[in-house]
Design an enzyme around this catalytic site. Structure first.
Site, PDB file in Angstrom:
ATOM      1  N   ASP A 297      43.652  34.324  35.274  1.00  0.00           N
ATOM      2  CA  ASP A 297      42.446  33.797  35.911  1.00  0.00           C
ATOM      3  C   ASP A 297      42.235  33.220  37.062  1.00  0.00           C
ATOM      4  OD1 ASP A 297      39.763  34.488  36.127  1.00  0.00           O
ATOM      5  OD2 ASP A 297      39.516  33.789  34.028  1.00  0.00           O
TER       6      ASP A 297
HETATM    7  C1  BGC Z   1      35.847  34.925  35.463  1.00  0.00           C
HETATM    8  C2  BGC Z   1      36.795  36.561  34.881  1.00  0.00           C
HETATM    9  C3  BGC Z   1      36.944  37.359  36.164  1.00  0.00           C
HETATM   10  C4  BGC Z   1      37.773  36.832  37.590  1.00  0.00           C
HETATM   11  C5  BGC Z   1      37.004  38.164  38.438  1.00  0.00           C
HETATM   12  C6  BGC Z   1      36.762  34.219  36.750  1.00  0.00           C
HETATM   13  O1  BGC Z   1      35.971  33.603  37.782  1.00  0.00           O
HETATM   14  O2  BGC Z   1      36.795  34.333  34.764  1.00  0.00           O
HETATM   15  O3  BGC Z   1      36.180  36.233  34.013  1.00  0.00           O
HETATM   16  O4  BGC Z   1      37.347  38.839  34.969  1.00  0.00           O
HETATM   17  O5  BGC Z   1      36.767  35.631  37.558  1.00  0.00           O
HETATM   18  O6  BGC Z   1      36.291  38.611  38.908  1.00  0.00           O
END
Ligand code: BGC
Length: 774
Positions: A297
């Site tokens: 993530d």
């Molecule tokens: C989120 C993810 C997301 C990623 C990119 C993160 O903060 O937890 O779900 O895919 O950002 O946007």
């Protein structure tokens, strides 16, 4: 959305040094960019590239950098990184010309000319916005959900995106957690069906299917069990809960072919998920045989330092790679740029690094990126304008909506007698809230509920629109989805409520559109209360007190506590997307009949959460509804609940054999009849309970089917139960087991279904297969 990350990226720039040429680059026997026809050829092409790559270029393939469309100022950093081979993948590019410009840098300026792969949060559409995933789950229609994500994939692929950071398959049992809106709710069976449907939709039958994109399943794992519903907070779940509740949707997604998994932010049982080798290697690779790549993530690798697990960035990179992370997503700090140094120091091995790079290169080859690296700008425009997507968005919004109350059959509204409508509430004409969270560029052509009603009712019905009350602002600023300066003009709530009451008095019916604005739900949007935010409760009660028929349309991604407010009808519309207004108008006017069902139990108030239907019997099951001294224990509406404009009757279910041996299957069917006067959809649900051998939930969903019935029509709906449905993960055996036991089986329209039958599972095959009398 990720404004904070982008700001951090601007501040930090990129860290690693430029590439040095591989000294011993052997001549490949296969040219890296030839057309690929077989697995063997794919592997050969990957190896041909790999031998030419420097450690820095390898690390570059293992990194995905942020670059919002339209390009903000950080472009030079990203461009330079791409040209130098230090950035192999980019997220948040959603404009085909922008994607092509960056791709050109990779293909024309980088040494090895490896195409970039573009990822994006295509959660419920890109330009055409579909209902949010919790709404899609409420349709209980996996085929439609598959079509929706296939359509979203087609649009995304056309603009140059090859990979979605979706589906979110996190089970959510605590509605304080804002990301409940992104998943399929509380139940592992429904969650698994929806997970697989979305993967099939995004990816198609195989990786590399034209017009489809990679499905990125997230957030591995159990992110939804955050303590207190607080986003990013730690998760402590038992073995049994993990295997029986939180992991099944991931397994289902991987079985459906998902080629990417995203590691979660939080610590799972004390170990940060992004450095959790039990999760990422033992379970994912060794047990489930996952063949794709794992992305962290955003910022989760660097945050291993924040967790206290890693001493510094280099250590974080090593720990993440060692645990099983293939690619780092970060705020352009690029922690994986430390990997070449780690390799030189022996902290990671050449094999490890190469294996990770192989996975990414193989992905790019399978996607056909080497042959077709560029988006076709003209085709992209055509794809975005495709009216079929809008039709599907409307149908999806109609099929997702859940009718929760309809006293005196106030709905559907009677077109013949309707002369005036008061449309009230801060969400009635808010296009951005109708679209919901995870929409990066507000779309100009979204249809609000007010607009949908105006279009549907035409000039002969007077529509008065009153906003009524304002919406509160967030207590602490969000770095994820900053609120616009003014969503609605500042409102004097007292005067607004008086105006709304006057409008209601003056109309045949009042339609209130209330709920949560989109910033109140989604990532980093946990709430400590389930109340209607601001003064909406006062507004609702004041309008109900006029005595006029009141229809409450809720826009939310979680259950809300409506207290004692008593509107005649309640329709949960979720965040219904681009065509939401038209869909809601069709539903309210009866041009289509609501058939959605709740994907979660609807608690009375926040004190009752987490509340699930599939609880264990525990000590005093008969007291389950009396567990609190000061309130009832049962939900307002049970899991699986939803009304229609017609009614359905069930006959007693019949099981085809009273006894089966372990490993065998048994057919169970039920007759359902539309006893009303309108055509409508019913979702027939099957629940089982294992009576002995282990403490198993009082009920578990193990099958469902949404069927359409004409007035008076009868259908027999048949399910089969076998080892997959009747096994569970046993903490004692530390394995999935199937017990010999009697089983109850219920079939009906929600999780309180009363039509019951029974069968038994025995150790050895017996001649007990007599049909049970109905
Ligand atoms: C989120 C993810 C997301 C990623 C990119 C993160 O903060 O937890 O779900 O895919 O950002 O946007």
């Amino acid at each position: 959305m990720k404004v904070g990350f982008v700001a951090a990226a601007l501040a930090c720039g990129l860290a690693s040094a430029g590439p040095s040429l591989a000294s011993e680059a052997s001549k490949p026997s296969v040219t890296p960019h030839q057309t690929v026809v077989s697995d063997k050829a794919i592997k050969a092409r990957v190896e041909a590239l790999l031998v030419q790559m420097t450690p820095e270029e390898k690390a570059g393939q293992l990194f995905i950098a942020f670059h919002l469309s339209p390009p903000p100022k950080l472009e030079p950093f990203v461009e330079k990184g791409i040209a130098e081979g230090r950035i192999g993948n980019v997220l948040f590019v959603s404009d085909p010309a922008h994607a092509n410009a960056l791709q050109r840098v990779a293909l024309e300026q980088s040494r090895l000319k490896i195409p970039l792969m573009f990822g994006f949060d295509v959660i419920h559409g890109l330009r055409t916005i579909f209902p949010v995933p919790i709404g899609l789950a409420a349709s209980w229609d996996p085929k439609m959900v598959e079509d929706v994500q296939a359509s979203a994939a087609g649009e995304a692929r056309a603009v140059g995106i090859q990979w979605s950071f979706a589906p979110n398959v996190d089970i959510a049992r605590d509605p304080r957690w804002g990301r409940m809106v992104e998943g399929a709710g509380e139940d592992p069976y429904l969650g698994s069906v929806m997970a697989a449907a979305q993967v099939r939709g995004f990816q198609g039958p195989a990786m590399g299917t034209p017009n489809r994109i990679i499905a990125g399943v997230k957030h591995f794992a159990a992110y939804g069990a955050a303590l207190g519903g607080r986003d990013y907070d730690e998760v402590n779940v038992s073995d049994s809960e993990l295997w029986n509740v939180y992991l099944p949707p991931f397994k289902a997604a991987i079985d459906a072919g998902a080629y990417n998994v995203m590691s979660a932010y939080m610590p799972l049982n004390g170990v940060p998920a992004t450095a959790n080798s039990w999760l990422l290697t033992d379970v994912l690779r060794d047990t489930w045989r996952f063949k794709g790549f794992v992305v962290s993530d955003a910022g989760a690798v660097g945050n291993l330092v924040t967790h206290g697990l890693a001493t510094d960035r280099a250590d974080a990179a090593v720990k993440a790679l060692n645990a099983g992370v293939t690619m780092e997503m970060d705020n352009n700090i690029n922690v994986f740029s430390e990997l070449p140094k780690a390799l030189a120091q022996g902290a990671i091995s050449q094999v490890q690094l190469d294996d990770a790079v192989r996975k990414v290169l193989e992905t790019k080859v399978r996607l056909g990126l080497f042959e077709n690296p560029y988006a076709d700008v003209r085709k992209a425009a055509e794809a975005i304008a495709d009216p079929e997507r809008r039709r599907l968005a409307r149908v999806a919004a109609e099929r997702s909506a859940v009718l929760l109350r309809n006293e005196g059959a106030v709905l559907p509204l009677d077109r013949k007698t309707l002369r005036s409508v008061a449309v009230i509430g801060p969400l009635a004409d808010s296009a951005r809230d109708t679209e919901g969270p995870w929409v990066f560029k507000p779309q100009a052509d979204g249809v609000t509920i007010l607009a949908g009603l105006r279009e549907k009712l035409g000039p002969t019905v007077r529509i008065d629109h009153v906003v009524g009350v304002g919406m509160p602002r967030r207590l602490n600023g969000s770095f994820i989805d900053p609120e616009p300066k003014a969503v609605t003009p500042p409102i004097d709530d007292t005067a607004g409520i008086a105006q709304a009451v006057a409008a209601a008095r003056n109309a045949d019916v009042a339609i209130l559109v209330l709920g949560e604005k989109r910033e109140m739900i989604g990532e980093n949007a946990s709430r400590a209360s389930l109340d209607l935010p601001g003064k909406q409760q006062d507004l609702l009660e004041a309008v109900v007190a006029t005595g006029k028929p009141v229809v409450l349309v809720l826009m939310s991604g979680r259950p809300l506590d409506l207290k004692s407010a008593n509107p005649a009808a309640i329709l949960e519309a979720w965040y219904p997307g681009s065509e939401g207004g038209r869909a809601v108008a069709n539903l309210l006017m009866g041009d289509t009949v609501p058939g959605g069902k709740l994907p979660f139990s609807w608690p009375r108030n926040v004190g009752q959460v987490p509340l699930v239907y599939s609880r264990l019997s525990s000590h005093a099951p008969y007291q389950a509804s009396l567990r609190y001294w000061d309130q009832r224990g049962a939900p307002v509406w049970p899991f699986g609940f939803g009304l229609s404009y017609t009614r359905f009757d069930y006959e007693a279910p019949s099981v085809e054999r009273t006894t089966i041996a372990k490993g065998e299957r048994v057919g169970v069917s039920v007759t359902v009849r539309n006893v009303g006067t309108r055509v409508g959809d019913e979702t027939v649900q099957l629940y089982v309970h294992q009576r002995s051998g282990a403490a198993r939930p009082v009920r578990e969903l193990k099958g469902f089917r949404r069927v359409t019935l004409q007035p008076g029509e009868t259908k027999v709906v048949r399910f089969e139960l076998g080892p997959d449905e009747l096994s569970y993960w046993s903490s004692e055996a530390r394995a999935f087991v199937q017990d010999a036991s009697a089983f109850d089986v219920w079939l009906g329209g929600d999780s309180t279904a009363s039509a019951r039958s029974r069968f038994a599972v025995v150790d050895a095959a017996q001649d007990g297969g007599k049909p049970v009398a109905p």
